[in-house]
Design a protein around this motif. Structure first.
Motif, PDB file in Angstrom:
ATOM      1  N   GLY A  17      26.968  40.093  64.035  1.00  0.00           N
ATOM      2  CA  GLY A  17      27.902  39.416  64.937  1.00  0.00           C
ATOM      3  C   GLY A  17      29.214  40.153  65.170  1.00  0.00           C
ATOM      4  O   GLY A  17      30.042  39.694  65.956  1.00  0.00           O
ATOM      5  N   ALA A  18      29.398  41.280  64.508  1.00  0.00           N
ATOM      6  CA  ALA A  18      30.626  42.055  64.712  1.00  0.00           C
ATOM      7  C   ALA A  18      30.659  42.588  66.147  1.00  0.00           C
ATOM      8  O   ALA A  18      29.603  42.824  66.750  1.00  0.00           O
ATOM      9  N   PRO A  19      31.852  42.779  66.699  1.00  0.00           N
ATOM     10  CA  PRO A  19      31.932  43.324  68.060  1.00  0.00           C
ATOM     11  C   PRO A  19      31.186  44.656  68.182  1.00  0.00           C
ATOM     12  O   PRO A  19      31.122  45.425  67.224  1.00  0.00           O
ATOM     13  N   ALA A  20      30.633  44.895  69.341  1.00  0.00           N
ATOM     14  CA  ALA A  20      29.876  46.125  69.570  1.00  0.00           C
ATOM     15  C   ALA A  20      30.723  47.372  69.322  1.00  0.00           C
ATOM     16  O   ALA A  20      30.202  48.412  68.926  1.00  0.00           O
ATOM     17  N   SER A  21      32.025  47.258  69.516  1.00  0.00           N
ATOM     18  CA  SER A  21      32.926  48.401  69.327  1.00  0.00           C
ATOM     19  C   SER A  21      33.294  48.632  67.864  1.00  0.00           C
ATOM     20  O   SER A  21      33.946  49.635  67.543  1.00  0.00           O
ATOM     21  N   ALA A  22      32.870  47.754  66.961  1.00  0.00           N
ATOM     22  CA  ALA A  22      33.243  47.873  65.543  1.00  0.00           C
ATOM     23  C   ALA A  22      32.618  49.117  64.926  1.00  0.00           C
ATOM     24  O   ALA A  22      31.457  49.443  65.172  1.00  0.00           O
ATOM     25  N   THR A  23      33.406  49.798  64.109  1.00  0.00           N
ATOM     26  CA  THR A  23      32.862  50.910  63.331  1.00  0.00           C
ATOM     27  C   THR A  23      31.918  50.336  62.271  1.00  0.00           C
ATOM     28  O   THR A  23      31.962  49.135  61.989  1.00  0.00           O
ATOM     29  N   PRO A  24      31.090  51.176  61.674  1.00  0.00           N
ATOM     30  CA  PRO A  24      30.218  50.656  60.617  1.00  0.00           C
ATOM     31  C   PRO A  24      30.988  49.937  59.496  1.00  0.00           C
ATOM     32  O   PRO A  24      30.567  48.867  59.055  1.00  0.00           O
TER      33      PRO A  24
ATOM     34  N   ALA B  40      33.109  42.546  58.540  1.00  0.00           N
ATOM     35  CA  ALA B  40      32.760  41.268  59.163  1.00  0.00           C
ATOM     36  C   ALA B  40      31.669  40.566  58.359  1.00  0.00           C
ATOM     37  O   ALA B  40      31.683  39.340  58.191  1.00  0.00           O
ATOM     38  N   GLY B  41      30.733  41.341  57.838  1.00  0.00           N
ATOM     39  CA  GLY B  41      29.674  40.772  57.002  1.00  0.00           C
ATOM     40  C   GLY B  41      30.213  40.185  55.715  1.00  0.00           C
ATOM     41  O   GLY B  41      29.826  39.088  55.303  1.00  0.00           O
ATOM     42  N   LEU B  42      31.137  40.893  55.088  1.00  0.00           N
ATOM     43  CA  LEU B  42      31.716  40.397  53.836  1.00  0.00           C
ATOM     44  C   LEU B  42      32.573  39.156  54.081  1.00  0.00           C
ATOM     45  O   LEU B  42      32.570  38.229  53.266  1.00  0.00           O
ATOM     46  N   GLU B  43      33.277  39.134  55.190  1.00  0.00           N
ATOM     47  CA  GLU B  43      34.055  37.931  55.513  1.00  0.00           C
ATOM     48  C   GLU B  43      33.142  36.747  55.775  1.00  0.00           C
ATOM     49  O   GLU B  43      33.448  35.621  55.385  1.00  0.00           O
ATOM     50  N   ALA B  44      32.002  36.989  56.411  1.00  0.00           N
ATOM     51  CA  ALA B  44      31.046  35.907  56.641  1.00  0.00           C
ATOM     52  C   ALA B  44      30.510  35.382  55.308  1.00  0.00           C
ATOM     53  O   ALA B  44      30.293  34.179  55.146  1.00  0.00           O
ATOM     54  N   ALA B  45      30.328  36.270  54.361  1.00  0.00           N
ATOM     55  CA  ALA B  45      29.827  35.869  53.037  1.00  0.00           C
ATOM     56  C   ALA B  45      30.858  35.071  52.251  1.00  0.00           C
ATOM     57  O   ALA B  45      30.498  34.356  51.313  1.00  0.00           O
ATOM     58  N   ALA B  46      32.099  35.169  52.634  1.00  0.00           N
ATOM     59  CA  ALA B  46      33.160  34.462  51.905  1.00  0.00           C
ATOM     60  C   ALA B  46      32.951  32.958  51.896  1.00  0.00           C
ATOM     61  O   ALA B  46      33.445  32.263  51.001  1.00  0.00           O
ATOM     62  N   THR B  47      32.178  32.450  52.855  1.00  0.00           N
ATOM     63  CA  THR B  47      31.916  31.007  52.881  1.00  0.00           C
ATOM     64  C   THR B  47      31.145  30.554  51.634  1.00  0.00           C
ATOM     65  O   THR B  47      31.204  29.380  51.271  1.00  0.00           O
ATOM     66  N   ALA B  48      30.462  31.480  50.966  1.00  0.00           N
ATOM     67  CA  ALA B  48      29.724  31.153  49.744  1.00  0.00           C
ATOM     68  C   ALA B  48      30.614  31.182  48.506  1.00  0.00           C
ATOM     69  O   ALA B  48      30.167  30.852  47.416  1.00  0.00           O
ATOM     70  N   PHE B  49      31.871  31.563  48.686  1.00  0.00           N
ATOM     71  CA  PHE B  49      32.775  31.729  47.551  1.00  0.00           C
ATOM     72  C   PHE B  49      34.009  30.849  47.694  1.00  0.00           C
ATOM     73  O   PHE B  49      35.140  31.322  47.684  1.00  0.00           O
ATOM     74  N   GLY B  50      33.751  29.561  47.824  1.00  0.00           N
ATOM     75  CA  GLY B  50      34.847  28.608  47.918  1.00  0.00           C
ATOM     76  C   GLY B  50      35.518  28.405  46.568  1.00  0.00           C
ATOM     77  O   GLY B  50      34.976  28.781  45.528  1.00  0.00           O
ATOM     78  N   PRO B  51      36.697  27.814  46.574  1.00  0.00           N
ATOM     79  CA  PRO B  51      37.441  27.622  45.322  1.00  0.00           C
ATOM     80  C   PRO B  51      36.679  26.789  44.287  1.00  0.00           C
ATOM     81  O   PRO B  51      36.852  26.987  43.086  1.00  0.00           O
ATOM     82  N   GLU B  52      35.796  25.909  44.753  1.00  0.00           N
ATOM     83  CA  GLU B  52      35.024  25.077  43.834  1.00  0.00           C
ATOM     84  C   GLU B  52      33.993  25.890  43.053  1.00  0.00           C
ATOM     85  O   GLU B  52      33.476  25.446  42.036  1.00  0.00           O
ATOM     86  N   ARG B  53      33.683  27.112  43.495  1.00  0.00           N
ATOM     87  CA  ARG B  53      32.697  27.979  42.833  1.00  0.00           C
ATOM     88  C   ARG B  53      33.334  28.997  41.887  1.00  0.00           C
ATOM     89  O   ARG B  53      32.624  29.668  41.144  1.00  0.00           O
TER      90      ARG B  53
END
Length: 190
Positions: free
Chosen positions: A72-79, A85-98
């Motif tokens: 889902g990262a913009p097409a212009s994004a570097t690798p 962007a992938g790591l930020e998306a994964a942040a949803t699995a690391f809430g304060p309750e965990r």
């Protein structure tokens, strides 16, 4: 707690972690975990293949979150920006309750060779998922592999910072900070 109550998987996970901390991983049996959770061994095996998997559940979800974030990262994004962007998306699995559960989990893993080896397999799977997602974006193989390795280094470093008692930043902020530091380090090397 009655055997009919909901949240069996979460109850088993909590019971296992408590017992691993009290008795050690090797000294804890599936029967003891099930008993502590107020459930049966059969129920345990409906949720987990073995007691090790209690500590590694959600691995597929994490890989998917990262892969979807990269896609889902913009097409212009570097690798590296796509990996971010992938790591930020994964942040949803690391809430304060965990956070506290993750601290305890990591302590159990650190004390057991078999679990450390399993953690290495997890790292390989996450790195491969990142590389595959980058390839899907048209990133050449070597570049995808290198960016994925850097991405896993950023993930591992961010996770270690996140479980530190003194660091209360959220996981997304930690991944941004870590990737920034890695980019600066790479710039200094070049």
């Amino acid at each position: 707690m009655g055997r009919w109550e909901p949240n069996a998987q979460e109850r088993l996970t909590r019971a296992a972690l408590e017992l691993f901390a009290e008795r050690g991983y090797d000294s804890t049996t599936v029967a003891e975990i099930a008993d502590r959770a107020g459930l049966t061994k059969r129920t345990f095996f409906r949720h987990f293949a073995d007691k090790r998997e209690v500590l590694f559940r959600g691995e597929e979800v994490l890989s998917r979150l990262i892969s979807d974030g990269i896609a889902g990262a913009p097409a212009s994004a570097t690798p590296l920006h796509a990996v971010g962007a992938g790591l930020e998306a994964a942040a949803t699995a690391f809430g304060p309750e965990r956070r506290e559960w993750s601290r305890q989990r990591q302590a159990v893993i650190a004390d057991n060779r078999e679990l450390r080896e399993r953690e290495l397999l997890k790292s390989t799977a996450l790195t491969a998922a990142m590389a595959d997602a980058l390839r899907e974006r048209g990133v050449p193989d070597l570049t995808a592999d290198l960016a994925a390795e850097i991405g896993y280094l950023a993930f591992r470093t961010s996770y270690a910072r996140w479980i530190e008692p003194a660091d209360e930043q959220d996981f997304a902020e930690l991944t941004r900070r870590t990737l920034k530091e890695l980019r600066e380090a790479l710039g200094a090397v070049g």
